[in-house]
Design an enzyme around this catalytic site. Structure first.
Site, PDB file in Angstrom:
ATOM      1  N   HIS A 104       0.843  -1.194   0.000  1.00 57.88           N
ATOM      2  CA  HIS A 104       0.000   0.000   0.000  1.00 57.88           C
ATOM      3  C   HIS A 104       0.881   1.248   0.000  1.00 57.88           C
ATOM      4  O   HIS A 104       2.110   1.142   0.178  1.00 57.88           O
ATOM      5  CB  HIS A 104      -0.943   0.026   1.208  1.00 57.88           C
ATOM      6  CG  HIS A 104      -0.266  -0.194   2.528  1.00 57.88           C
ATOM      7  ND1 HIS A 104       0.607   0.701   3.080  1.00 57.88           N
ATOM      8  CD2 HIS A 104      -0.311  -1.224   3.394  1.00 57.88           C
ATOM      9  CE1 HIS A 104       1.033   0.243   4.228  1.00 57.88           C
ATOM     10  NE2 HIS A 104       0.510  -0.948   4.448  1.00 57.88           N
TER      11      HIS A 104
HETATM   12  P1  TYD Z   1      -1.419  -2.689   7.879  1.00 52.05           P
HETATM   13  O1  TYD Z   1      -0.895  -1.307   7.878  1.00 52.05           O
HETATM   14  O2  TYD Z   1      -2.355  -3.059   6.762  1.00 52.05           O
HETATM   15  O3  TYD Z   1      -0.220  -3.742   7.931  1.00 52.05           O
HETATM   16  P2  TYD Z   1       0.898  -4.110   6.842  1.00 52.05           P
HETATM   17  O4  TYD Z   1       1.083  -2.912   5.996  1.00 52.05           O
HETATM   18  O5  TYD Z   1       2.125  -4.415   7.603  1.00 52.05           O
HETATM   19  O6  TYD Z   1       0.438  -5.291   6.095  1.00 52.05           O
HETATM   20  O7  TYD Z   1      -2.112  -2.963   9.270  1.00 52.05           O
HETATM   21  C1  TYD Z   1      -2.548  -4.260   9.670  1.00 52.05           C
HETATM   22  C2  TYD Z   1      -3.671  -4.091  10.694  1.00 52.05           C
HETATM   23  O8  TYD Z   1      -3.185  -3.442  11.867  1.00 52.05           O
HETATM   24  C3  TYD Z   1      -4.839  -3.299  10.183  1.00 52.05           C
HETATM   25  O9  TYD Z   1      -6.036  -3.929  10.628  1.00 52.05           O
HETATM   26  C4  TYD Z   1      -4.729  -1.962  10.887  1.00 52.05           C
HETATM   27  C5  TYD Z   1      -3.956  -2.272  12.151  1.00 52.05           C
HETATM   28  N1  TYD Z   1      -3.063  -1.175  12.557  1.00 52.05           N
HETATM   29  C6  TYD Z   1      -3.422  -0.367  13.598  1.00 52.05           C
HETATM   30  O10 TYD Z   1      -4.500  -0.519  14.213  1.00 52.05           O
HETATM   31  N2  TYD Z   1      -2.561   0.642  13.980  1.00 52.05           N
HETATM   32  C7  TYD Z   1      -1.385   0.853  13.343  1.00 52.05           C
HETATM   33  O11 TYD Z   1      -0.615   1.773  13.729  1.00 52.05           O
HETATM   34  C8  TYD Z   1      -1.031   0.017  12.231  1.00 52.05           C
HETATM   35  C9  TYD Z   1       0.251   0.193  11.481  1.00 52.05           C
HETATM   36  C10 TYD Z   1      -1.898  -0.997  11.874  1.00 52.05           C
END
Ligand code: TYD
Length: 142
Positions: free
Chosen positions: A52
Site C-alpha cells: 500500500h
Molecule cells: P497494515 O498497515 O495493513 O499492515 P501491513 O502494511 O504491515 O500489512 O495494518 C494491519 C492491521 O493493523 C490493520 O487492521 C490496521 C492495524 N493497525 C493499527 O490498528 N494501527 C497501526 O498503527 C497500524 C500500522 C496498523
C-alpha cells in the site's frame, strides 16, 4: 514535478563493550516529528507485509533485529532496500508504494511514523496509486 525519493539514513552509534546504542531525535536525524511507533515481529517465513501507499504519512523503517527487504515504488521508479543493521534506517516519503518481504527468522521491523493511524490515508489499489502519483497528488503537490 519533483518525485519523492526514499533514502537510507545512518544513525548515531555509540560503541560500547557492554553493547552498542543508537538513538533517534525527531528534530535531527529524521525529517518529521514522530507521532506513532509500530513494529512487526514473529513474522513467518515467506510473509509479505505492506502492499500500500499513504497520501500523507512519512515513515522511517529500521531493522531493529535481523533483516528484510523494503521494496519501494514512487510511481515512476522502483527501488529495493535490504535492511540488516539497527544503526541504519530507510526514510519513506508520502506517496510511496511499499512492500516488505524476505524477513529473516526473528527479525523486528520498527517503524516510526509521522501521523497517527488513519485508515483513510491508505491507498491499497496499485492502479489508483499509479494514477494519483502521475497526477502529483501528494503533500505539497495537490
Ligand atoms: P497494515 O498497515 O495493513 O499492515 P501491513 O502494511 O504491515 O500489512 O495494518 C494491519 C492491521 O493493523 C490493520 O487492521 C490496521 C492495524 N493497525 C493499527 O490498528 N494501527 C497501526 O498503527 C497500524 C500500522 C496498523
Amino acid at each position: 514535478m519533483s518525485q519523492l525519493k526514499c533514502k537510507m539514513i545512518e544513525l548515531p552509534k555509540i560503541l560500547d563493550r557492554r553493547g552498542n546504542l543508537t538513538f533517534i531525535e525527531a528534530c535531527c536525524h529524521i525529517p518529521f516529528n514522530i507521532k506513532r511507533v509500530y513494529y512487526l515481529y514473529d513474522v513467518p517465513g515467506g510473509a509479505l507485509r505492506g502492499g500500500h501507499a499513504h497520501r500523507h504519512l512519512q515513515q522511517f523503517v529500521i531493522a531493529a533485529s535481523g533483516s528484510f527487504t523494503v521494496r519501494t515504488d514512487n510511481g515512476f521508479e522502483k527501488e529495493d532496500f535490504y535492511l540488516n543493521r539497527s544503526y541504519y534506517g530507510l526514510y519513506v516519503p508520502t506517496m510511496t508504494w511499499r512492500e516488505i518481504d524476505n524477513f529473516s527468522s526473528g527479525s523486528v521491523c520498527l517503524v516510526l511514523a509521522s501521523e497517527h493511524y488513519d485508515q483513510e490515508d491508505y491507498i491499497r489499489d496499485y492502479h489508483e496509486f499509479k494514477q494519483l502519483a502521475a497526477e502529483g497528488i501528494a503533500d505539497g503537490q495537490s
